[in-house]
Motif scaffolding. Structure first.
Motif, PDB file in Angstrom:
ATOM      1  N   LYS A  52      -9.670  70.953   9.487  1.00 27.80           N
ATOM      2  CA  LYS A  52      -9.877  70.673  10.912  1.00 27.80           C
ATOM      3  C   LYS A  52     -11.321  70.930  11.343  1.00 27.80           C
ATOM      4  O   LYS A  52     -11.654  70.786  12.519  1.00 27.80           O
ATOM      5  CB  LYS A  52      -8.936  71.546  11.766  1.00 27.80           C
ATOM      6  CG  LYS A  52      -7.474  71.356  11.472  1.00 27.80           C
ATOM      7  CD  LYS A  52      -7.012  70.006  11.952  1.00 27.80           C
ATOM      8  CE  LYS A  52      -5.505  69.869  11.735  1.00 27.80           C
ATOM      9  NZ  LYS A  52      -5.019  68.553  12.044  1.00 27.80           N
ATOM     10  N   CYS A  53     -12.174  71.319  10.409  1.00 30.01           N
ATOM     11  CA  CYS A  53     -13.560  71.668  10.728  1.00 30.01           C
ATOM     12  C   CYS A  53     -14.537  70.620  10.206  1.00 30.01           C
ATOM     13  O   CYS A  53     -14.288  69.976   9.194  1.00 30.01           O
ATOM     14  CB  CYS A  53     -13.932  73.005  10.084  1.00 30.01           C
ATOM     15  SG  CYS A  53     -12.938  74.394  10.617  1.00 30.01           S
ATOM     16  N   ILE A  54     -15.640  70.501  10.910  1.00 22.92           N
ATOM     17  CA  ILE A  54     -16.777  69.756  10.409  1.00 22.92           C
ATOM     18  C   ILE A  54     -17.630  70.787   9.674  1.00 22.92           C
ATOM     19  O   ILE A  54     -18.063  71.781  10.270  1.00 22.92           O
ATOM     20  CB  ILE A  54     -17.588  69.109  11.558  1.00 22.92           C
ATOM     21  CG1 ILE A  54     -16.708  68.146  12.355  1.00 22.92           C
ATOM     22  CG2 ILE A  54     -18.843  68.441  11.031  1.00 22.92           C
ATOM     23  CD1 ILE A  54     -16.176  66.968  11.580  1.00 22.92           C
ATOM     24  N   ILE A  55     -17.839  70.579   8.392  1.00 23.08           N
ATOM     25  CA  ILE A  55     -18.542  71.565   7.568  1.00 23.08           C
ATOM     26  C   ILE A  55     -19.833  70.959   7.050  1.00 23.08           C
ATOM     27  O   ILE A  55     -19.828  69.912   6.407  1.00 23.08           O
ATOM     28  CB  ILE A  55     -17.662  72.014   6.385  1.00 23.08           C
ATOM     29  CG1 ILE A  55     -16.353  72.611   6.904  1.00 23.08           C
ATOM     30  CG2 ILE A  55     -18.424  73.014   5.495  1.00 23.08           C
ATOM     31  CD1 ILE A  55     -15.275  72.774   5.853  1.00 23.08           C
ATOM     32  N   VAL A  56     -20.952  71.624   7.377  1.00 22.22           N
ATOM     33  CA  VAL A  56     -22.237  71.234   6.813  1.00 22.22           C
ATOM     34  C   VAL A  56     -22.865  72.473   6.202  1.00 22.22           C
ATOM     35  O   VAL A  56     -22.627  73.593   6.641  1.00 22.22           O
ATOM     36  CB  VAL A  56     -23.199  70.598   7.853  1.00 22.22           C
ATOM     37  CG1 VAL A  56     -22.622  69.311   8.422  1.00 22.22           C
ATOM     38  CG2 VAL A  56     -23.558  71.558   8.956  1.00 22.22           C
ATOM     39  N   TYR A  57     -23.640  72.255   5.154  1.00 25.68           N
ATOM     40  CA  TYR A  57     -24.317  73.393   4.549  1.00 25.68           C
ATOM     41  C   TYR A  57     -25.689  72.980   4.057  1.00 25.68           C
ATOM     42  O   TYR A  57     -25.911  71.847   3.658  1.00 25.68           O
ATOM     43  CB  TYR A  57     -23.486  74.014   3.426  1.00 25.68           C
ATOM     44  CG  TYR A  57     -23.319  73.132   2.216  1.00 25.68           C
ATOM     45  CD1 TYR A  57     -24.180  73.267   1.120  1.00 25.68           C
ATOM     46  CD2 TYR A  57     -22.339  72.170   2.159  1.00 25.68           C
ATOM     47  CE1 TYR A  57     -24.033  72.452   0.011  1.00 25.68           C
ATOM     48  CE2 TYR A  57     -22.187  71.361   1.058  1.00 25.68           C
ATOM     49  CZ  TYR A  57     -23.040  71.503  -0.012  1.00 25.68           C
ATOM     50  OH  TYR A  57     -22.910  70.699  -1.111  1.00 25.68           O
ATOM     51  N   LYS A  58     -26.598  73.940   4.147  1.00 26.30           N
ATOM     52  CA  LYS A  58     -27.957  73.754   3.657  1.00 26.30           C
ATOM     53  C   LYS A  58     -27.984  74.292   2.241  1.00 26.30           C
ATOM     54  O   LYS A  58     -27.740  75.478   2.010  1.00 26.30           O
ATOM     55  CB  LYS A  58     -28.963  74.491   4.539  1.00 26.30           C
ATOM     56  CG  LYS A  58     -30.396  74.161   4.233  1.00 26.30           C
ATOM     57  CD  LYS A  58     -31.301  74.820   5.261  1.00 26.30           C
ATOM     58  CE  LYS A  58     -32.703  74.316   5.156  1.00 26.30           C
ATOM     59  NZ  LYS A  58     -33.538  74.916   6.214  1.00 26.30           N
ATOM     60  N   ASP A  59     -28.265  73.396   1.302  1.00 27.53           N
ATOM     61  CA  ASP A  59     -28.223  73.806  -0.096  1.00 27.53           C
ATOM     62  C   ASP A  59     -29.484  74.568  -0.492  1.00 27.53           C
ATOM     63  O   ASP A  59     -30.402  74.755   0.308  1.00 27.53           O
ATOM     64  CB  ASP A  59     -27.944  72.619  -1.018  1.00 27.53           C
ATOM     65  CG  ASP A  59     -29.055  71.582  -1.054  1.00 27.53           C
ATOM     66  OD1 ASP A  59     -30.218  71.886  -0.713  1.00 27.53           O
ATOM     67  OD2 ASP A  59     -28.757  70.434  -1.444  1.00 27.53           O
ATOM     68  N   SER A  60     -29.529  75.022  -1.722  1.00 26.03           N
ATOM     69  CA  SER A  60     -30.643  75.839  -2.208  1.00 26.03           C
ATOM     70  C   SER A  60     -31.956  75.070  -2.271  1.00 26.03           C
ATOM     71  O   SER A  60     -33.017  75.670  -2.399  1.00 26.03           O
ATOM     72  CB  SER A  60     -30.301  76.443  -3.573  1.00 26.03           C
ATOM     73  OG  SER A  60     -29.958  75.425  -4.484  1.00 26.03           O
ATOM     74  N   GLU A  61     -31.900  73.740  -2.168  1.00 25.72           N
ATOM     75  CA  GLU A  61     -33.123  72.925  -2.153  1.00 25.72           C
ATOM     76  C   GLU A  61     -33.552  72.563  -0.736  1.00 25.72           C
ATOM     77  O   GLU A  61     -34.526  71.845  -0.542  1.00 25.72           O
ATOM     78  CB  GLU A  61     -32.913  71.676  -3.000  1.00 25.72           C
ATOM     79  CG  GLU A  61     -32.700  72.021  -4.461  1.00 25.72           C
ATOM     80  CD  GLU A  61     -32.474  70.803  -5.331  1.00 25.72           C
ATOM     81  OE1 GLU A  61     -32.570  69.660  -4.832  1.00 25.72           O
ATOM     82  OE2 GLU A  61     -32.199  70.996  -6.518  1.00 25.72           O
ATOM     83  N   GLY A  62     -32.818  73.029   0.273  1.00 26.99           N
ATOM     84  CA  GLY A  62     -33.187  72.809   1.665  1.00 26.99           C
ATOM     85  C   GLY A  62     -32.612  71.554   2.295  1.00 26.99           C
ATOM     86  O   GLY A  62     -32.914  71.248   3.439  1.00 26.99           O
ATOM     87  N   ALA A  63     -31.772  70.818   1.587  1.00 25.92           N
ATOM     88  CA  ALA A  63     -31.153  69.607   2.140  1.00 25.92           C
ATOM     89  C   ALA A  63     -29.791  69.956   2.731  1.00 25.92           C
ATOM     90  O   ALA A  63     -29.108  70.869   2.266  1.00 25.92           O
ATOM     91  CB  ALA A  63     -30.996  68.553   1.049  1.00 25.92           C
ATOM     92  N   TRP A  64     -29.401  69.204   3.746  1.00 28.69           N
ATOM     93  CA  TRP A  64     -28.093  69.391   4.356  1.00 28.69           C
ATOM     94  C   TRP A  64     -27.087  68.443   3.727  1.00 28.69           C
ATOM     95  O   TRP A  64     -27.386  67.281   3.487  1.00 28.69           O
ATOM     96  CB  TRP A  64     -28.160  69.137   5.862  1.00 28.69           C
ATOM     97  CG  TRP A  64     -28.852  70.223   6.599  1.00 28.69           C
ATOM     98  CD1 TRP A  64     -30.153  70.230   7.023  1.00 28.69           C
ATOM     99  CD2 TRP A  64     -28.303  71.486   6.966  1.00 28.69           C
ATOM    100  NE1 TRP A  64     -30.434  71.422   7.636  1.00 28.69           N
ATOM    101  CE2 TRP A  64     -29.324  72.210   7.625  1.00 28.69           C
ATOM    102  CE3 TRP A  64     -27.054  72.074   6.810  1.00 28.69           C
ATOM    103  CZ2 TRP A  64     -29.119  73.495   8.114  1.00 28.69           C
ATOM    104  CZ3 TRP A  64     -26.851  73.357   7.303  1.00 28.69           C
ATOM    105  CH2 TRP A  64     -27.875  74.058   7.953  1.00 28.69           C
ATOM    106  N   ASP A  65     -25.896  68.961   3.479  1.00 30.55           N
ATOM    107  CA  ASP A  65     -24.791  68.183   2.958  1.00 30.55           C
ATOM    108  C   ASP A  65     -23.565  68.465   3.812  1.00 30.55           C
ATOM    109  O   ASP A  65     -23.437  69.536   4.408  1.00 30.55           O
ATOM    110  CB  ASP A  65     -24.474  68.560   1.505  1.00 30.55           C
ATOM    111  CG  ASP A  65     -25.599  68.205   0.544  1.00 30.55           C
ATOM    112  OD1 ASP A  65     -26.103  67.068   0.640  1.00 30.55           O
ATOM    113  OD2 ASP A  65     -25.960  69.044  -0.282  1.00 30.55           O
ATOM    114  N   GLY A  66     -22.665  67.502   3.847  1.00 25.23           N
ATOM    115  CA  GLY A  66     -21.383  67.698   4.503  1.00 25.23           C
ATOM    116  C   GLY A  66     -20.320  67.923   3.449  1.00 25.23           C
ATOM    117  O   GLY A  66     -20.461  67.457   2.312  1.00 25.23           O
ATOM    118  N   TYR A  67     -19.260  68.605   3.837  1.00 25.72           N
ATOM    119  CA  TYR A  67     -18.162  68.845   2.913  1.00 25.72           C
ATOM    120  C   TYR A  67     -16.847  68.556   3.621  1.00 25.72           C
ATOM    121  O   TYR A  67     -16.535  69.146   4.655  1.00 25.72           O
ATOM    122  CB  TYR A  67     -18.179  70.287   2.410  1.00 25.72           C
ATOM    123  CG  TYR A  67     -17.012  70.616   1.510  1.00 25.72           C
ATOM    124  CD1 TYR A  67     -16.872  69.998   0.271  1.00 25.72           C
ATOM    125  CD2 TYR A  67     -16.039  71.521   1.896  1.00 25.72           C
ATOM    126  CE1 TYR A  67     -15.787  70.276  -0.553  1.00 25.72           C
ATOM    127  CE2 TYR A  67     -14.959  71.813   1.081  1.00 25.72           C
ATOM    128  CZ  TYR A  67     -14.837  71.180  -0.138  1.00 25.72           C
ATOM    129  OH  TYR A  67     -13.758  71.461  -0.942  1.00 25.72           O
TER     130      TYR A  67
END
Length: 97
Positions: A52-67
């Motif tokens: 039920k959540c919108i999940i985004v994360y900043k990876d170790s290389e500084g880029a944003w990804d969604g999950y």
């Protein structure tokens, strides 16, 4: 127990519960490689259902990804501010409906 080191915040964007996770990048397992455990731990603590959540994360290389926790799917969202990543992800989700 999550093996990645990270920080996170829970926020509301346009009526969506959003989790914004940032990889601490301190040499441990990356958030990308430990995403299921990281999301499960956060959702347990916050009493949320991951699907039920919108999940985004900043990876170790500084880029944003969604999950997408429901389908175990990753989406590349690029650089910039986390709000830009969430808006891009929300647009992608609307277009796929």
């Amino acid at each position: 127990m999550a093996r990645a080191k990270y920080t996170y915040e829970k926020t509301d964007v346009k009526g969506n519960i959003c989790l914004v996770i940032t990889d601490a990048d301190q040499g441990q397992m990356s958030v990308t490689n430990d995403i299921e455990t990281v999301v499960a731990k956060i959702c347990e603590k916050e009493e949320l259902k991951p699907e039920k959540c919108i999940i985004v994360y900043k990876d170790s290389e500084g880029a944003w990804d969604g999950y997408d926790a429901e389908h175990n799917h990753f989406v590349s969202l690029g650089g910039g501010h986390w709000m830009h990543a969430i808006n891009k992800y929300l647009k992608m989700l609307r277009e796929s409906e």
